[in-house]
Scaffold this motif. Structure first.
Motif, PDB file in Angstrom:
ATOM      1  N   GLY A 448      47.229  41.809  40.595  1.00 40.13           N
ATOM      2  CA  GLY A 448      46.763  41.371  41.703  1.00 40.13           C
ATOM      3  C   GLY A 448      45.536  40.537  41.772  1.00 40.13           C
ATOM      4  N   THR A 449      45.147  40.009  40.539  1.00 40.11           N
ATOM      5  CA  THR A 449      44.254  38.994  40.314  1.00 40.11           C
ATOM      6  C   THR A 449      44.757  37.538  40.568  1.00 40.11           C
ATOM      7  OG1 THR A 449      45.038  38.898  37.996  1.00 40.11           O
ATOM      8  CG2 THR A 449      43.036  40.181  38.424  1.00 40.11           C
ATOM      9  N   PRO A 450      43.947  36.523  40.855  1.00 42.34           N
ATOM     10  CA  PRO A 450      44.335  35.289  41.405  1.00 42.34           C
ATOM     11  C   PRO A 450      44.798  34.614  40.247  1.00 42.34           C
ATOM     12  CG  PRO A 450      41.843  35.258  41.298  1.00 42.34           C
ATOM     13  CD  PRO A 450      42.332  36.681  41.120  1.00 42.34           C
ATOM     14  N   PHE A 451      44.445  34.975  38.944  1.00 46.38           N
ATOM     15  CA  PHE A 451      44.951  34.474  37.371  1.00 46.38           C
ATOM     16  C   PHE A 451      46.179  35.239  37.146  1.00 46.38           C
ATOM     17  CE2 PHE A 451      41.085  36.840  36.917  1.00 46.38           C
ATOM     18  CZ  PHE A 451      41.768  37.752  36.153  1.00 46.38           C
ATOM     19  N   THR A 452      47.396  34.889  36.647  1.00 45.57           N
ATOM     20  CA  THR A 452      48.251  35.542  36.224  1.00 45.57           C
ATOM     21  C   THR A 452      47.656  36.676  34.967  1.00 45.57           C
ATOM     22  OG1 THR A 452      50.040  33.700  36.599  1.00 45.57           O
ATOM     23  CG2 THR A 452      50.644  35.579  35.072  1.00 45.57           C
TER      24      THR A 452
END
Length: 500
Positions: A448-452
């Motif tokens: 769920g982080t904005p980075f993969t």
């Protein structure tokens, strides 16, 4: 002003990981995101994941943070050490908990499991549980399984003499209810997603009658563990299809279970059960149906109409930054069981697992960007799924757009998508470590982080029971991918290079 400053720091950290992912050997242990209160850490190689699971000192000494239920944050560790210095005798340890009710419940559970004398006491606005050294492992399990914990922000404020009172959970209840279609007064905020699930379990009348629960589909590891440790046992149905599913529905209709638990879609196989048939069986026997929408998120799926209780981990897609842990629970207003469930759940939220005000403020800031992030993630994930599906080095891809799609489409919101979580198995599974090690994307637990964020999920969640997961159709070499908001070409290129 404080929340605005925090948000600026968080966004700066996120931008850094979007362009400079943590994937190399030298990144081992760095926080993901680059925040004091990060909920994940970098495990850049297959060997570092195994070393983490086996507690190898060369790995553990480099960890600066981790998922809060599994890893004691340095501020939490200092809090425990200070409490031990003041309260413990030789051979005793201390666990600090947020409220009197949480300490009382931990006291009863630990005393019963450890068969040892435990004492509890107030501790400068918090609660302390004092127990013999031999009960330390059980105390750590309680901390992990319940999620009713002191957060890193709460611990830091305590150590700085700035412990805050009050709550902003009502603002979060309003925001969550708006997303999932529930009523604000029936929506409760918790210190973690797992504590919301545990509150649901405790509220079930059938549990008080000694009935077992039913878990449908392969679940997140601790969702099953809390039913084992805090209920009266659990019946597990690995896959909701065929004769075994038909038999389970008959048993539900007969009123055999205290409640039915299911994640929609499931994690990590991203399968979606036939909710219509399941809900009909539950309503026939007045058996509570407890659903969890964490894997896809409430802006993608409309699950509440089928559920008596809906739980969500706000730590993941809703927060979308990876620097605060929280959970939510909504009781469906027109559930015939609502009156029986609400009183118990409200008490748990307020008295046992409340969200610390400092964490609530950060979460309120984070969720403002959820809608925009969600659309980017949905689009990126579909593009990555299409690439991986066509790649000769990939044997299987699990994603709601591919697995039991017709069931998912029944709950997909009009403006929603198929979510950013997917899993893969390579055509040559033994090459998974090499592919993982060479992947130039951030690597670590959670999603769920904005980075993969990529991880060998089965190793991290089930290292001590890999033969069981294989029997359940969850391979040891499964790689789970939480797709981020980077340019999709960047994500695909990273996989193309690693798979090549």
């Amino acid at each position: 002003m404080l929340a605005h400053m925090n948000l600026s720091v968080h966004l700066a950290a996120v931008r850094n990981l979007l362009v400079d992912p943590a994937w190399k050997e030298e990144d081992l242990g760095v926080p993901l995101p680059d925040s004091t209160h990060a909920c994940s850490m970098c495990l850049p190689t297959w060997d570092s994941v195994i070393g983490y699971e086996e507690g190898r000192e060369k790995v553990t000494r480099r960890l600066r943070t981790g998922y809060p239920r599994f890893f004691k944050h340095p501020s939490v560790e200092r809090l425990f050490e200070n409490a031990e210095a003041e309260l413990a005798a030789d051979g005793e340890r201390v666990m600090v908990l947020p409220t009197k009710t949480s300490a009382q419940r931990a006291h009863r559970w630990l005393e019963r499991k450890a068969e040892a004398a435990i004492r509890s006491t107030s501790y400068n606005g918090l609660q302390a549980l004092v127990f013999p050294e031999k009960a330390k492992q059980l105390a750590d399990l309680y901390w992990r399984f319940t999620g009713e914990i002191v957060s890193s922000r709460q611990a830091q404020n305590f150590l700085d003499g700035e412990l805050r009172e009050g709550s902003k959970s009502h603002l979060l209840s309003r925001a969550v209810a708006k997303m999932n279609g529930g009523k604000e007064e029936n929506t409760f905020i918790f210190s973690s997603g797992i504590s919301a699930g545990l509150a649901a379990l405790r509220s079930l009348p059938g549990v008080r009658e000694g009935k077992k629960t039913l878990q449908i589909e392969f679940p997140y590891v601790d969702s099953l563990k809390i039913q084992e440790h805090f209920g009266h046992g659990v019946v597990y149905l690995n896959e909701a299809s065929g004769e075994s599913f038909d038999e389970a529905l008959k048993r539900i209709r007969a009123g055999e279970f205290a409640g039915v638990f299911c994640e929609v879609p499931s994690n990590p196989l991203l399968r979606t059960i036939d909710l219509k048939r399941t809900a009909e069986a539950c309503r026939f026997s007045r058996t509570p149906l407890i659903l969890d929408d964490s894997a896809a998120g409430p802006l993608n799926v409309d699950v509440l109409p089928f559920a008596d209780i809906l739980t969500s981990s706000l730590t993941k897609w809703v927060s979308g930054t990876g620097d605060v842990m929280a959970g939510a629970l909504t009781v469906r207003d027109d559930s015939p069981l609502a009156g029986e469930l609400l009183e118990s759940i409200a008490e748990d939220s307020a008295e046992c697992a409340p969200l610390y005000i400092g964490d609530a403020e950060v979460l309120l800031s984070n969720l403002k960007g959820y809608s925009a992030r969600n659309k980017e993630v949905n689009d990126n994930a579909l593009a990555l799924v299409n690439f991986l599906e066509a790649h000769p080095a990939v044997a299987s891809v699990w994603h709601p757009s591919l697995k039991q799609k017709e069931n998912y489409d029944l709950i997909k919101r009009k403006q929603g998508g198929y979510g950013g979580l997917l899993s893969i198995i390579l055509a040559q599974p033994k090459k998974a470590p090499k592919v993982y090690d060479s992947l130039k994307l951030s690597k670590g637990p959670s999603f769920g982080t904005p980075f993969t964020l990529v991880c060998p999920y089965t190793l991290l969640a089930h290292y001590d029971e890999l033969s069981w997961t294989e029997d359940c159709g969850v391979p040891a070499n499964l790689i789970r991918i939480s797709v981020g908001t980077e340019p999709v070409e960047t994500i695909i290129q990273a996989f193309e290079e690693a798979l090549g």
